[in-house]
Scaffold this motif. Structure first.
Motif, PDB file in Angstrom:
ATOM      1  N   LEU A  50       0.821  -1.204   0.000  1.00  0.00           N
ATOM      2  CA  LEU A  50       0.000   0.000   0.000  1.00  0.00           C
ATOM      3  C   LEU A  50       0.860   1.260   0.000  1.00  0.00           C
ATOM      4  N   GLY A  51       0.457   2.226  -0.819  1.00  0.00           N
ATOM      5  CA  GLY A  51       1.149   3.498  -0.873  1.00  0.00           C
ATOM      6  C   GLY A  51       2.154   3.633  -1.998  1.00  0.00           C
ATOM      7  N   TYR A  52       2.281   2.594  -2.827  1.00  0.00           N
ATOM      8  CA  TYR A  52       3.221   2.632  -3.941  1.00  0.00           C
ATOM      9  C   TYR A  52       2.459   2.558  -5.268  1.00  0.00           C
ATOM     10  N   LEU A  81       0.415   2.770   5.149  1.00  0.00           N
ATOM     11  CA  LEU A  81       1.585   2.786   4.287  1.00  0.00           C
ATOM     12  C   LEU A  81       2.521   1.622   4.616  1.00  0.00           C
ATOM     13  N   ASN A  82       2.997   0.943   3.577  1.00  0.00           N
ATOM     14  CA  ASN A  82       3.883  -0.229   3.683  1.00  0.00           C
ATOM     15  C   ASN A  82       3.166  -1.472   4.191  1.00  0.00           C
ATOM     16  N   GLY A  83       1.845  -1.398   4.342  1.00  0.00           N
ATOM     17  CA  GLY A  83       1.084  -2.580   4.720  1.00  0.00           C
ATOM     18  C   GLY A  83       0.551  -3.295   3.493  1.00  0.00           C
ATOM     19  N   THR A  84      -0.210  -4.342   3.721  1.00  0.00           N
ATOM     20  CA  THR A  84      -0.845  -5.090   2.635  1.00  0.00           C
ATOM     21  C   THR A  84      -2.069  -5.809   3.193  1.00  0.00           C
ATOM     22  N   TYR A  85      -2.835  -6.426   2.311  1.00  0.00           N
ATOM     23  CA  TYR A  85      -3.998  -7.217   2.738  1.00  0.00           C
ATOM     24  C   TYR A  85      -3.703  -8.693   2.509  1.00  0.00           C
ATOM     25  N   LEU A 277      -2.324  -6.535   7.078  1.00  0.00           N
ATOM     26  CA  LEU A 277      -0.974  -6.813   7.565  1.00  0.00           C
ATOM     27  C   LEU A 277      -0.220  -5.490   7.605  1.00  0.00           C
ATOM     28  N   PRO A 278       0.032  -4.923   8.799  1.00  0.00           N
ATOM     29  CA  PRO A 278       0.610  -3.574   8.899  1.00  0.00           C
ATOM     30  C   PRO A 278       2.097  -3.557   8.593  1.00  0.00           C
ATOM     31  N   GLY A 279       2.588  -2.362   8.215  1.00  0.00           N
ATOM     32  CA  GLY A 279       4.019  -2.143   8.116  1.00  0.00           C
ATOM     33  C   GLY A 279       4.641  -2.046   9.496  1.00  0.00           C
ATOM     34  N   ILE A 280       5.962  -1.945   9.552  1.00  0.00           N
ATOM     35  CA  ILE A 280       6.660  -1.963  10.845  1.00  0.00           C
ATOM     36  C   ILE A 280       6.265  -0.773  11.715  1.00  0.00           C
ATOM     37  N   SER A 281       6.189   0.437  11.127  1.00  0.00           N
ATOM     38  CA  SER A 281       5.841   1.616  11.931  1.00  0.00           C
ATOM     39  C   SER A 281       4.429   1.516  12.478  1.00  0.00           C
ATOM     40  N   ALA A 282       3.501   1.024  11.645  1.00  0.00           N
ATOM     41  CA  ALA A 282       2.121   0.857  12.111  1.00  0.00           C
ATOM     42  C   ALA A 282       2.044  -0.202  13.199  1.00  0.00           C
ATOM     43  N   LEU A 283       2.839  -1.254  13.063  1.00  0.00           N
ATOM     44  CA  LEU A 283       2.843  -2.307  14.077  1.00  0.00           C
ATOM     45  C   LEU A 283       3.357  -1.775  15.412  1.00  0.00           C
TER      46      LEU A 283
END
Length: 306
Positions: A50-52, A81-85, A277-283
């Motif tokens: 996400l975000g790209y 951002l940097n996450g996915t489903y 599935l969150p990115g590292i910052s969101a996690l």
């Protein structure tokens, strides 16, 4: 990896373009083994992250959450951002039914139904059967070019449905471009469940990452796997994961005993779900480990906002 029916799985994976090459030698080998067909599998990062930018050359939409600070500490972007489903399915495989089918029709028909040989080589492979090849080399083929009428790999075969390659569209390049809009990063993991006084139950845990569940996972499942008119077939869905029915058939052009064989119900879906599935910052934000005096908990996960 071999799944419970005895076929290698997980060979056809897309290559994410613009991804930092931490394993440069491995990427070079993948490119070399694929040859001139390497670009067929190169897909924009926004199809999975996400975000790209995606294959439409648009930035993939990123949802936000309540109380997300959005400052430099948290990547100065939106929460997703940097996450996915993640699409998950637990699929039980009836190994006995498949073995009975193979006893009647033979291994060659089972391979046509799957769309690959048991060792993962494409059915169009002309090299020595005993020589091992890399996954990249095994994935370097096209249907329209090598087998337009489906005499080698039938048009309704499992792998031809989940990744039609150059089959659809008015020409090779438009077909490949269209299929890139529906690719998945996927993995299958076999499982074995011991049941008292019964034979062990076997199956596969299927997981797939994609940035747009409707346009990617759901599209493949509904428009390609479960479509009874896929590439002008007549009332046939996927031979392995199609809808349960009293009578099902599978077409194979040029088969000596007739063009169709009768199918059993080889699989059933026991459950599944869609997850973020969150990115590292969101996690870190969810766990309350960075820049926050208290954990936000599940609110950050479920309260996705426009």
């Amino acid at each position: 990896m071999y799944e419970s029916f005895g076929f290698r799985d997980g060979l056809a994976q897309p290559v994410i373009s613009e991804l930092r090459e931490e394993r440069g030698a491995e990427r070079k080998k993948i490119r070399r083994d694929a040859g001139i067909l390497y670009e067929d599998r190169v897909v924009a990062p926004g199809e999975f992250i996400l975000g790209y930018r995606n294959e439409y050359d648009e930035l993939t939409y990123c949802p936000n959450v309540k109380r997300w600070p959005g400052d430099a500490t948290y990547t100065s972007g939106r929460f997703a951002l940097n996450g996915t489903y993640l699409a998950v399915r637990q699929i039980e495989q009836d190994v006995d039914a498949f073995a009975k089918f193979e006893a009647v029709y033979g291994e060659a028909v089972c391979e046509k139904m799957m769309g690959r040989r048991r060792d993962g080589k494409p059915l169009s492979w002309q090299g020595s059967p005993g020589v091992p090849i890399s996954d990249s080399e095994a994935d370097a083929f096209r249907f329209r070019v090598d087998d337009a009428n489906g005499f080698g790999c039938p048009k309704g075969a499992h792998i031809r449905r989940v990744n039609p390659r150059d089959t659809l569209g008015i020409d090779v390049q438009s077909s490949i471009k269209s299929v890139k809009l529906h690719r998945l990063l996927r993995r299958g993991r076999p499982y074995r469940e011991e049941v008292a006084n019964e034979k062990p139950r076997k199956g596969i845990f299927f997981i797939a990452c994609n940035a747009d569940l409707e346009r990617q996972f759901e599209f493949i499942y509904q428009r390609w796997l479960r479509n009874p008119r896929f590439v002008c077939l007549n009332d046939q869905d996927d031979p392995l994961v199609g809808k349960p029915a009293a009578t099902r058939s599978f077409s194979m052009p040029g088969l000596a005993s007739g063009e169709e064989v009768s199918l059993a119900a080889f699989t059933q879906t026991l459950g599944g779900g869609y997850f973020f599935l969150p990115g590292i910052s969101a996690l870190k934000f969810i766990l309350g480990c960075e820049g926050s005096s208290k954990a936000v908990g599940s609110e950050a996960v479920v309260a996705l906002a426009p």
